[in-house]
Design a protein around this motif. Structure first.
Motif, mmCIF file in Angstrom:
data_model
loop_
_atom_site.group_PDB
_atom_site.id
_atom_site.type_symbol
_atom_site.label_atom_id
_atom_site.label_comp_id
_atom_site.label_asym_id
_atom_site.label_seq_id
_atom_site.Cartn_x
_atom_site.Cartn_y
_atom_site.Cartn_z
ATOM 1 N N ARG A 19 1.709 0.458 -14.938
ATOM 2 C CA ARG A 19 0.921 1.654 -14.598
ATOM 3 C C ARG A 19 0.700 1.718 -13.190
ATOM 4 O O ARG A 19 0.850 2.712 -12.333
ATOM 5 N N GLU A 20 0.111 0.568 -12.631
ATOM 6 C CA GLU A 20 -0.348 0.658 -11.336
ATOM 7 C C GLU A 20 -0.613 -1.077 -10.785
ATOM 8 O O GLU A 20 -0.918 -1.852 -11.546
ATOM 9 N N TRP A 21 0.004 -1.380 -9.477
ATOM 10 C CA TRP A 21 -0.063 -2.599 -9.037
ATOM 11 C C TRP A 21 -1.558 -2.450 -8.122
ATOM 12 O O TRP A 21 -1.596 -1.475 -7.500
ATOM 13 N N TYR A 22 -2.622 -3.324 -8.412
ATOM 14 C CA TYR A 22 -3.706 -3.370 -7.506
ATOM 15 C C TYR A 22 -3.613 -4.338 -6.361
ATOM 16 O O TYR A 22 -4.574 -4.376 -5.446
ATOM 17 N N ALA A 36 -2.945 -5.962 -11.941
ATOM 18 C CA ALA A 36 -2.246 -4.511 -12.372
ATOM 19 C C ALA A 36 -2.799 -4.030 -13.456
ATOM 20 O O ALA A 36 -3.274 -4.802 -14.423
ATOM 21 N N ASP A 46 -5.952 -4.275 -17.689
ATOM 22 C CA ASP A 46 -5.970 -4.823 -16.604
ATOM 23 C C ASP A 46 -5.573 -6.310 -16.915
ATOM 24 O O ASP A 46 -6.201 -6.978 -17.582
ATOM 25 N N GLU A 61 8.348 -2.083 -10.600
ATOM 26 C CA GLU A 61 7.551 -0.810 -10.136
ATOM 27 C C GLU A 61 6.866 -0.162 -11.127
ATOM 28 O O GLU A 61 7.191 -0.218 -12.245
ATOM 29 N N PRO A 62 5.654 0.734 -10.703
ATOM 30 C CA PRO A 62 4.946 1.522 -11.668
ATOM 31 C C PRO A 62 6.074 2.294 -12.488
ATOM 32 O O PRO A 62 7.162 2.777 -11.886
#
Length: 67
Positions: A19-22, A36, A46, A61-62
């Motif tokens: 969903r998202e890389w932090y 992520a 998470d 990638e997301p």
């Protein structure tokens, strides 16, 4: 350098979507720092860093589904 594979996120689900890389390449991370957000069929989770170190490469990638 060590490779970190997607851990079992519970419920025995075979894959999860990024969903998202932090973090980004070059970032220094500490143990348990969130790397992520991963979405399974049941929840968004998470994923924490298993060890401290420097991020050398991100795989995916997301929107990508990781087995």
């Amino acid at each position: 350098m060590s490779i970190f594979y997607l851990p079992d996120l519970g419920e025995g689900l075979p894959d999860a979507e990024i969903r998202e890389w932090y973090v980004k390449v070059g970032d220094e991370v500490k143990v348990d720092q969130p790397l992520a957000a991963m979405e399974t069929a049941k929840a968004v989770v998470d994923v924490p860093a298993p060890q401290s170190g420097k991020i050398h490469q991100l795989h995916g990638e997301p929107g990508d589904v990781i087995k």
